[in-house]
Scaffold this motif. Structure first.
Motif, PDB file in Angstrom:
ATOM      1  N   PRO A   1       0.801  -1.227   0.000  1.00  0.00           N
ATOM      2  CA  PRO A   1       0.000   0.000   0.000  1.00  0.00           C
ATOM      3  C   PRO A   1       0.832   1.275   0.000  1.00  0.00           C
ATOM      4  O   PRO A   1       0.343   2.336  -0.392  1.00  0.00           O
ATOM      5  N   ASP A   2       2.112   1.198   0.407  1.00  0.00           N
ATOM      6  CA  ASP A   2       2.929   2.402   0.495  1.00  0.00           C
ATOM      7  C   ASP A   2       3.688   2.707  -0.804  1.00  0.00           C
ATOM      8  O   ASP A   2       4.568   3.557  -0.834  1.00  0.00           O
ATOM      9  N   ARG A   3       3.339   2.000  -1.900  1.00  0.00           N
ATOM     10  CA  ARG A   3       4.022   2.241  -3.168  1.00  0.00           C
ATOM     11  C   ARG A   3       3.800   3.685  -3.598  1.00  0.00           C
ATOM     12  O   ARG A   3       2.750   4.289  -3.354  1.00  0.00           O
ATOM     13  N   SER A   4       4.791   4.234  -4.309  1.00  0.00           N
ATOM     14  CA  SER A   4       4.762   5.661  -4.662  1.00  0.00           C
ATOM     15  C   SER A   4       4.660   5.910  -6.157  1.00  0.00           C
ATOM     16  O   SER A   4       4.807   7.043  -6.603  1.00  0.00           O
ATOM     17  N   ASP A   5       4.395   4.889  -6.953  1.00  0.00           N
ATOM     18  CA  ASP A   5       4.392   5.042  -8.406  1.00  0.00           C
ATOM     19  C   ASP A   5       2.980   5.139  -8.980  1.00  0.00           C
ATOM     20  O   ASP A   5       2.765   4.905 -10.161  1.00  0.00           O
ATOM     21  N   LEU A   6       2.017   5.498  -8.153  1.00  0.00           N
ATOM     22  CA  LEU A   6       0.640   5.526  -8.609  1.00  0.00           C
ATOM     23  C   LEU A   6       0.224   6.926  -9.046  1.00  0.00           C
ATOM     24  O   LEU A   6       0.722   7.924  -8.529  1.00  0.00           O
ATOM     25  N   ASP A   7      -0.711   6.978  -9.984  1.00  0.00           N
ATOM     26  CA  ASP A   7      -1.294   8.253 -10.392  1.00  0.00           C
ATOM     27  C   ASP A   7      -1.940   8.896  -9.169  1.00  0.00           C
ATOM     28  O   ASP A   7      -2.686   8.253  -8.432  1.00  0.00           O
ATOM     29  N   SER A   8      -1.691  10.171  -8.973  1.00  0.00           N
ATOM     30  CA  SER A   8      -2.184  10.853  -7.778  1.00  0.00           C
ATOM     31  C   SER A   8      -3.705  10.831  -7.680  1.00  0.00           C
ATOM     32  O   SER A   8      -4.281  10.880  -6.585  1.00  0.00           O
ATOM     33  N   LEU A   9      -4.395  10.721  -8.835  1.00  0.00           N
ATOM     34  CA  LEU A   9      -5.850  10.735  -8.844  1.00  0.00           C
ATOM     35  C   LEU A   9      -6.437   9.474  -8.205  1.00  0.00           C
ATOM     36  O   LEU A   9      -7.513   9.514  -7.605  1.00  0.00           O
ATOM     37  N   ILE A  10      -5.705   8.338  -8.324  1.00  0.00           N
ATOM     38  CA  ILE A  10      -6.232   7.072  -7.814  1.00  0.00           C
ATOM     39  C   ILE A  10      -5.375   6.483  -6.701  1.00  0.00           C
ATOM     40  O   ILE A  10      -5.697   5.413  -6.188  1.00  0.00           O
ATOM     41  N   ALA A  11      -4.286   7.160  -6.327  1.00  0.00           N
ATOM     42  CA  ALA A  11      -3.335   6.587  -5.365  1.00  0.00           C
ATOM     43  C   ALA A  11      -4.019   6.196  -4.062  1.00  0.00           C
ATOM     44  O   ALA A  11      -3.841   5.070  -3.563  1.00  0.00           O
ATOM     45  N   ASP A  12      -4.818   7.103  -3.493  1.00  0.00           N
ATOM     46  CA  ASP A  12      -5.465   6.797  -2.222  1.00  0.00           C
ATOM     47  C   ASP A  12      -6.458   5.644  -2.361  1.00  0.00           C
ATOM     48  O   ASP A  12      -6.577   4.802  -1.456  1.00  0.00           O
ATOM     49  N   ASP A  13      -7.154   5.603  -3.489  1.00  0.00           N
ATOM     50  CA  ASP A  13      -8.131   4.532  -3.704  1.00  0.00           C
ATOM     51  C   ASP A  13      -7.435   3.177  -3.802  1.00  0.00           C
ATOM     52  O   ASP A  13      -7.905   2.179  -3.242  1.00  0.00           O
ATOM     53  N   VAL A  14      -6.325   3.136  -4.534  1.00  0.00           N
ATOM     54  CA  VAL A  14      -5.589   1.889  -4.678  1.00  0.00           C
ATOM     55  C   VAL A  14      -5.029   1.437  -3.330  1.00  0.00           C
ATOM     56  O   VAL A  14      -5.093   0.257  -2.970  1.00  0.00           O
ATOM     57  N   ARG A  15      -4.486   2.379  -2.559  1.00  0.00           N
ATOM     58  CA  ARG A  15      -3.946   2.029  -1.250  1.00  0.00           C
ATOM     59  C   ARG A  15      -5.046   1.486  -0.336  1.00  0.00           C
ATOM     60  O   ARG A  15      -4.843   0.530   0.410  1.00  0.00           O
ATOM     61  N   THR A  16      -6.207   2.106  -0.388  1.00  0.00           N
ATOM     62  CA  THR A  16      -7.324   1.635   0.431  1.00  0.00           C
ATOM     63  C   THR A  16      -7.733   0.219   0.030  1.00  0.00           C
ATOM     64  O   THR A  16      -7.977  -0.648   0.885  1.00  0.00           O
ATOM     65  N   THR A  17      -7.791  -0.025  -1.282  1.00  0.00           N
ATOM     66  CA  THR A  17      -8.173  -1.346  -1.768  1.00  0.00           C
ATOM     67  C   THR A  17      -7.152  -2.401  -1.372  1.00  0.00           C
ATOM     68  O   THR A  17      -7.501  -3.504  -0.937  1.00  0.00           O
TER      69      THR A  17
END
Length: 296
Positions: free
Chosen positions: A210-226
């Motif tokens: 969940p702490d990965r930093s290579d995600l699009d900022s628009l979906i980063a929080d959603d992906v981390r939550t999932t």
């Protein structure tokens, strides 16, 4: 599984295997097999069968004896799946579809159904397979990973009769996938080899932290939550196995969980296992995921 089968299912199975009576002018439902061919088919199912007299009545008598005998649930599924083996209908797919539909027409009254899962047909308890379970089983058939199919079959077969065992098998499905991924990558197995420890070990090489930093900022929080929710589900399945499964024995007066909880565990575990396998295939498309037993 709810055995024995009804006489109607036994008769239908015999019709498919034999192709019907020799003097029957109607087109055969399955594949017409002579007496020696039926013997060969049954030997392929690990059944010692000899035609005594007419081929079709002899086959019906043999199947009835198996049905009434000791542990028919270990023999009849193998015969039913072989009767609907897609490889025998490779040049006539419509006939294979007709055979499957014909068998399902009687098997459903006994609580079973045949489903196409990947490259083979499986006998499952009617109504227990879901799209995720079917997809997982199909993926397991197309990669070198047979233990997933066995764990799923075991879980689905015991939902109603032994939901504790279904929970244990569901958890084992995730553990098997995680172990195989780690060994294929040359990563050490964790000291704690329960489902949570194994999942924690595969998160980094699969890019699921969940702490990965290579995600699009628009979906980063959603992906981390999932991804965090995924870990919560896995921890829950592991805890359920410990407290409600049968892996650690049962004390006197044990309060059984009901089938709903068994289904919940199977569907959740199937979703996680399928996600892990598909993540592996996406990240390492040129490498097959093979079954690996835990050497420790």
């Amino acid at each position: 599984m709810p055995f024995p089968l009804s006489p109607q299912s036994i008769e239908a199975l015999a019709q498919v295997i034999s192709g019907g009576g020799g003097n029957d002018p109607t087109p055969p439902i399955g594949i017409y097999r002579s007496g020696p061919k039926i013997e060969t088919f049954m030997r392929g199912c690990n059944v010692d069968f000899r035609v005594a007299g007419s081929r079709l009545p002899s086959l019906v008598d043999c199947l009835l004896e198996i049905n009434r005998g000791y542990e028919p649930e270990k023999v009849l599924p193998r015969i039913i799946e072989a009767a609907a083996d897609p490889r025998d209908f490779a040049n006539d797919p419509p006939r294979h579809a007709a055979v499957t539909e014909y068998l399902n027409g009687v098997l459903r009254y006994d609580g079973f159904e045949l489903l196409q899962q990947g490259l083979r047909v499986r006998l499952v308890v009617a109504g227990h397979a879901t799209p995720v379970v079917e997809r997982l089983s199909g993926v397991a058939d197309t990669i070198s990973f047979d233990t997933v199919g066995r764990d799923l079959d075991r879980a689905l077969a015991s939902i109603d009769s032994d939901p504790e065992d279904a929970i244990t098998a569901a958890c084992s499905t995730i553990e098997s996938v995680c172990r195989s991924i780690l060994i294929e990558l040359g990563e050490p197995l964790p000291a704690k080899k329960d489902v949570s420890g194994l999942f924690n070990a595969v998160k980094k090489p699969l890019g699921l932290s969940p702490d990965r930093s290579d995600l699009d900022s628009l979906i980063a929080d959603d992906v981390r939550t999932t991804l965090g929710g995924l870990a919560t589900v896995i921890n829950g399945i592991g805890a359920l196995r410990t407290h409600a499964g049968d892996a650690h024995g049962r004390e006197r007066g044990y309060a059984r969980v009901d089938a709903r909880i068994g289904r919940l565990a199977i569907h959740a575990a199937s979703t996680v296992a399928l996600f892990l396998i598909e993540t592996w295939q996406r990240k390492f498309p040129a490498r097959a995921l093979r079954r690996h037993d835990d050497p420790a």
